[in-house]
Design a protein around this motif. Structure first.
Motif, PDB file in Angstrom:
ATOM      1  N   LEU B  36       0.120  10.203  21.427  1.00 23.26           N
ATOM      2  CA  LEU B  36      -1.284  10.169  21.000  1.00 23.26           C
ATOM      3  C   LEU B  36      -2.211  10.538  22.150  1.00 23.26           C
ATOM      4  O   LEU B  36      -3.264  11.130  21.942  1.00 23.26           O
ATOM      5  CB  LEU B  36      -1.649   8.785  20.465  1.00 23.26           C
ATOM      6  CG  LEU B  36      -1.039   8.426  19.117  1.00 23.26           C
ATOM      7  CD1 LEU B  36      -1.381   7.009  18.734  1.00 23.26           C
ATOM      8  CD2 LEU B  36      -1.531   9.393  18.043  1.00 23.26           C
ATOM      9  N   LYS B  38      -1.426  12.595  24.345  1.00 19.71           N
ATOM     10  CA  LYS B  38      -1.046  13.981  24.664  1.00 19.71           C
ATOM     11  C   LYS B  38      -0.546  14.106  26.106  1.00 19.71           C
ATOM     12  O   LYS B  38      -0.952  14.990  26.851  1.00 19.71           O
ATOM     13  CB  LYS B  38      -2.231  14.923  24.449  1.00 19.71           C
ATOM     14  CG  LYS B  38      -2.754  14.901  23.023  1.00 19.71           C
ATOM     15  CD  LYS B  38      -3.737  16.034  22.800  1.00 19.71           C
ATOM     16  CE  LYS B  38      -4.088  16.196  21.350  1.00 19.71           C
ATOM     17  NZ  LYS B  38      -4.689  15.018  20.745  1.00 19.71           N
ATOM     18  N   THR B 171      -5.194   2.639  21.663  1.00 14.51           N
ATOM     19  CA  THR B 171      -5.728   3.437  20.564  1.00 14.51           C
ATOM     20  C   THR B 171      -7.108   3.960  20.916  1.00 14.51           C
ATOM     21  O   THR B 171      -7.407   5.145  20.719  1.00 14.51           O
ATOM     22  CB  THR B 171      -5.816   2.586  19.284  1.00 14.51           C
ATOM     23  OG1 THR B 171      -4.536   2.024  19.026  1.00 14.51           O
ATOM     24  CG2 THR B 171      -6.258   3.410  18.099  1.00 14.51           C
ATOM     25  N   LEU B 172      -7.963   3.098  21.465  1.00  9.86           N
ATOM     26  CA  LEU B 172      -9.314   3.521  21.838  1.00  9.86           C
ATOM     27  C   LEU B 172      -9.267   4.658  22.854  1.00  9.86           C
ATOM     28  O   LEU B 172      -9.964   5.652  22.715  1.00  9.86           O
ATOM     29  CB  LEU B 172     -10.094   2.345  22.438  1.00  9.86           C
ATOM     30  CG  LEU B 172     -10.738   1.360  21.470  1.00  9.86           C
ATOM     31  CD1 LEU B 172     -11.479   0.285  22.244  1.00  9.86           C
ATOM     32  CD2 LEU B 172     -11.714   2.078  20.549  1.00  9.86           C
ATOM     33  N   ALA B 174      -6.834   6.739  23.505  1.00 13.87           N
ATOM     34  CA  ALA B 174      -6.261   7.974  22.971  1.00 13.87           C
ATOM     35  C   ALA B 174      -7.249   8.665  22.038  1.00 13.87           C
ATOM     36  O   ALA B 174      -7.324   9.885  22.002  1.00 13.87           O
ATOM     37  CB  ALA B 174      -4.953   7.679  22.234  1.00 13.87           C
ATOM     38  N   PHE B 175      -8.028   7.900  21.293  1.00 16.73           N
ATOM     39  CA  PHE B 175      -8.944   8.491  20.320  1.00 16.73           C
ATOM     40  C   PHE B 175     -10.168   9.081  21.021  1.00 16.73           C
ATOM     41  O   PHE B 175     -10.587  10.189  20.716  1.00 16.73           O
ATOM     42  CB  PHE B 175      -9.381   7.425  19.312  1.00 16.73           C
ATOM     43  CG  PHE B 175     -10.323   7.926  18.251  1.00 16.73           C
ATOM     44  CD1 PHE B 175      -9.970   9.013  17.468  1.00 16.73           C
ATOM     45  CD2 PHE B 175     -11.539   7.318  18.029  1.00 16.73           C
ATOM     46  CE1 PHE B 175     -10.824   9.480  16.480  1.00 16.73           C
ATOM     47  CE2 PHE B 175     -12.406   7.776  17.045  1.00 16.73           C
ATOM     48  CZ  PHE B 175     -12.041   8.856  16.270  1.00 16.73           C
ATOM     49  N   ASP B 176     -10.739   8.349  21.954  1.00 19.99           N
ATOM     50  CA  ASP B 176     -11.982   8.790  22.590  1.00 19.99           C
ATOM     51  C   ASP B 176     -12.174   8.015  23.896  1.00 19.99           C
ATOM     52  O   ASP B 176     -12.733   6.918  23.899  1.00 19.99           O
ATOM     53  CB  ASP B 176     -13.150   8.534  21.620  1.00 19.99           C
ATOM     54  CG  ASP B 176     -14.481   9.003  22.192  1.00 19.99           C
ATOM     55  OD1 ASP B 176     -14.509   9.417  23.365  1.00 19.99           O
ATOM     56  OD2 ASP B 176     -15.484   8.961  21.462  1.00 19.99           O
ATOM     57  N   ARG B 226       4.555  10.851  12.889  1.00 21.78           N
ATOM     58  CA  ARG B 226       3.285  11.501  12.535  1.00 21.78           C
ATOM     59  C   ARG B 226       3.382  12.215  11.193  1.00 21.78           C
ATOM     60  O   ARG B 226       2.396  12.369  10.482  1.00 21.78           O
ATOM     61  CB  ARG B 226       2.885  12.469  13.648  1.00 21.78           C
ATOM     62  CG  ARG B 226       1.468  13.003  13.538  1.00 21.78           C
ATOM     63  CD  ARG B 226       0.457  11.914  13.739  1.00 21.78           C
ATOM     64  NE  ARG B 226      -0.912  12.378  13.486  1.00 21.78           N
ATOM     65  CZ  ARG B 226      -1.501  12.327  12.302  1.00 21.78           C
ATOM     66  NH1 ARG B 226      -0.858  11.841  11.271  1.00 21.78           N
ATOM     67  NH2 ARG B 226      -2.740  12.765  12.142  1.00 21.78           N
ATOM     68  N   VAL B 232      -2.367   4.583  12.890  1.00 21.33           N
ATOM     69  CA  VAL B 232      -1.728   4.302  14.177  1.00 21.33           C
ATOM     70  C   VAL B 232      -0.715   3.160  14.066  1.00 21.33           C
ATOM     71  O   VAL B 232       0.404   3.269  14.565  1.00 21.33           O
ATOM     72  CB  VAL B 232      -2.792   3.949  15.237  1.00 21.33           C
ATOM     73  CG1 VAL B 232      -2.114   3.464  16.510  1.00 21.33           C
ATOM     74  CG2 VAL B 232      -3.646   5.154  15.553  1.00 21.33           C
ATOM     75  N   MET B 235       2.303   4.199  12.324  1.00 20.32           N
ATOM     76  CA  MET B 235       2.989   5.193  13.148  1.00 20.32           C
ATOM     77  C   MET B 235       3.817   4.531  14.238  1.00 20.32           C
ATOM     78  O   MET B 235       4.950   4.952  14.518  1.00 20.32           O
ATOM     79  CB  MET B 235       1.955   6.126  13.770  1.00 20.32           C
ATOM     80  CG  MET B 235       2.567   7.375  14.350  1.00 20.32           C
ATOM     81  SD  MET B 235       1.349   8.370  15.210  1.00 20.32           S
ATOM     82  CE  MET B 235       2.282   8.756  16.666  1.00 20.32           C
TER      83      MET B 235
END
Lengths: 251, 399
Positions: B36, B38, B171-172, B174-176, B226, B232, B235
């Motif tokens: 996530l 990358k 998660t935060l 990875a998202f932004d 995915r 998430v 996943m």
């Protein structure tokens, strides 16, 4: 006078080399609705990111309600630019809104029904409740922006900081967002938004900060949104007639 | 039952199967965040950077007069050099103008090269029982000890607990990352803890799949996951499970024929799961996409055909004709049937309703669903449609 929602003192930010924002002093009173305007590359977003500690300050300081950002964090809600995010991320609309609740639940506790209800409430305030289960990548630009606003609503802040909330959104979304922001203002909350459409400034905002690397002017529209100041912020980039028109509307 | 299994397949096979399953679970969980964020290639650099640590640890232990192949010592050495490799990638990316991919390439090859040189030196050393260090390149599971299986189990449990504890900040980030920072998340520390998990998985995976192929166990399971979900949390679970299945099934398969290498067979098993997902996953899979394409195409032709029928226009497109004929809306000679005339009428009414709604309330959320093919009856309630029909009647009355 009461403590302002946000005070910037000598804020300077540099991305290596010359400063993107140089020594900016601005005060945002509680309950005001302020547009930050200025030409491309004027450092509008950078100023906000510096205040929020997203990019480091080279000099100066930002006080939120008289406190450091660390101490006032839960009273501040931030809506980043839509383009800053990977929209193919595996998340549904409701999951993104729930991110706004992390500050309240902490990083470990599980969500309960009342958290989900809160998130749904925020979604319905921006007219997106029907999309809760939708994959975020399947939304239009305007819908994505509304989801970001819903996440900020979930944070239940007193100060809302929005980075280009109206960039590339449809007219319906723009109306929906401005309605929510005006409601927030009516509740006594403070709003600061980076804005690029000069023609809507007088309709949407009551204060303005003109920025071009340095502070050009700030204050209530009548004082700051004037022909002289617009001319000096934008230089030759605006036609003289356009500037006169805008300033005349505030009159 | 364990006793029965171990009697059947042998004690060593049982240990390796359990160990590989746990390793797969841990790698799948940690790998999900790497994917996530990358940063899959950073984990490749980390795993290759273990090699010099293994060599140096062996040399040090032999020089101290001990057994150079003592596993905890080798693992410690590999973890230290992998950690140094990771910090090198970090430092180069942050402090120089080089991008992360260049830093990864440089660190990966230099550390691996140094490791190979050390292995060669060790082979030339007169002292010590030098055999077996090459096993760490591709894994060697023959003669796994119970203590080694336990090490993997404990490290796996630590990884699982960390993934659960860190899922929200990760998660935060990875998202932004910028929003994460505004929420008080320390992005750098979160990234480093993801990489610490990768490091943990890598060093415990040395014995089973080896340092060259461990990246497959970190990358393939999240990619599989995915395909099956858009969330998430789901996943994470699917990724860990696919890693575990690949580890367990791969080990069992590798015992079916003598001399099959366990690590590579585990990777191939993971690939088989990937291929299955690529083809068969709902929505994101190739079959689902093809089916969707065909069905959309058919609906478009049907819709266009019905509108043409309503307007009395001639239909020339063979696909449109076929679609209408299949639905029983026209006869073989192209003349509309009774059902066809009724359906054409209904489509025309529907199109008029959408037009009315658009002119009435251009920002109605229902219009988001309007793609020219969806019946309004699928989106709005009969009451709402009755309202629209009333307005439509009035408009017609005025005109």
């Amino acid at each position: 006078m009461s403590i302002p929602a946000l005070t910037l003192k000598g804020v300077t930010v540099s991305y290596g080399g010359r400063p993107a924002v140089f020594s900016v002093d601005v005060t945002f009173p509680i309950g005001s609705m302020t547009a930050i305007i200025g030409p491309n590359g004027a450092g509008k977003s950078t100023l906000l990111k510096g205040a929020l500690g997203i990019v480091p300050l080279l000099a100066g300081e930002a006080r939120f309600f008289g406190l450091s950002y660390q101490d006032a964090r839960r009273r501040v809600a931030y809506v980043p630019q839509r383009a800053s995010v990977d929209w193919d991320f595996p998340a549904r609309v409701i999951d993104v809104v729930m991110m706004g609740l992390y500050a309240e639940t902490g990083f470990l506790r599980l969500f309960r029904q009342r958290h989900r209800d809160r998130a749904m409430e925020c979604l319905s305030r921006v007219g997106m409740d029907a999309f809760a289960e939708r994959q975020i990548g399947a939304l239009s630009g305007g819908q994505q922006q509304r989801v970001f606003l819903a996440r900020a609503l979930a944070e239940a802040g007193e100060l809302y900081i929005l980075d280009e909330p109206f960039a590339g959104v449809d007219a319906a979304t723009e109306r929906a967002i401005i309605a929510v922001l005006k409601d927030l203002k009516a509740e006594g909350r403070t709003i600061i938004a980076v804005h690029h459409d000069l023609s809507t400034v007088p309709d949407y905002f009551d204060r303005v900060v003109l920025l071009n690397r340095e502070r050009i002017a700030d204050g209530p529209l009548e004082e700051a949104f004037t022909q002289t100041h617009l001319q000096s912020a934008y230089g030759g980039r605006l036609a003289a007639g356009q500037v006169a028109d805008l300033a005349a509307r505030v009159g | 039952m364990l006793a029965a299994l171990s009697g059947l397949a042998g004690y060593n096979t049982l240990l390796v199967t359990l160990g590989a399953t746990l390793l797969g679970l841990a790698a799948g969980g940690a790998g999900a965040f790497v994917f996530l964020r990358k940063r899959a290639l950073v984990s490749d650099a980390v795993s290759h950077a273990t090699l010099p640590g293994i060599g140096l640890a062996f040399i040090v232990m032999v020089m101290l007069g001990g057994d150079g192949r003592w596993l905890p010592g080798l693992i410690l050495g590999s973890a230290i050099s992998a950690g140094i490799g990771l910090l090198c990638v970090e430092w180069i990316t942050r402090r120089t103008r080089l991008s992360e991919d260049a830093a990864i390439g440089a660190v990966l090859s230099v550390f691996f090269g140094l490791g190979i040189v050390l292995l060669t030196v060790i082979q030339g050393m007169s002292s010590g029982r030098q055999a077996g260090l090459e096993g760490f390149l591709l894994g060697s599971t023959a003669g796994m000890l119970a203590s080694e299986a336990w090490t993997i189990a404990i490290a796996g449990a630590v990884t699982a607990a960390s993934v659960v504890a860190l899922r929200r900040p990760m998660t935060l980030v990875a998202f932004d990352p910028e929003y994460a920072r505004s929420q008080g998340v320390n992005v750098r520390w979160t990234d480093l803890s993801i990489m610490a998990l990768v490091l943990l998985v890598t060093v415990i995976g040395l014995k089973v799949v080896g340092l060259i192929l461990i990246v497959a166990l970190l990358v393939i399971p999240p990619v599989i996951a995915r395909f099956w979900t858009d969330r998430v949390d789901v996943m994470l679970i699917v990724s860990a499970l696919s890693g575990g299945i690949a580890g367990g099934v791969g080990t069992v398969v590798s015992t079916l024929a003598p001399g099959l290498p366990t690590g590579p067979v585990i990777v191939l098993t993971a690939f088989a799961l990937f291929a299955l997902s690529l083809l068969a996953a709902p929505r994101r899979g190739i079959f689902a996409a093809a089916l969707r394409h065909v069905s959309t195409q058919r609906r478009v032709h049907l819709r266009q055909g019905l509108l043409s029928l309503y307007r009395g226009e001639p239909i020339l497109d063979a696909q449109t004709l076929a679609a209408l004929r299949r639905a029983g809306f026209i006869r073989a000679d192209g003349v509309a049937t009774k059902a066809g005339r009724a359906a054409a009428q209904a489509r025309a009414v529907d199109a008029a309703r959408w037009a009315t709604l658009r002119s009435l309330r251009g920002d109605d959320p229902a219009l988001e669903a309007h793609d020219g093919m969806t019946d309004m009856t699928e989106v709005l309630t009969p009451d709402q449609i009755a309202d629209i029909d009333r307005v439509r009647g009035q408009l017609r009355g005025v005109a």
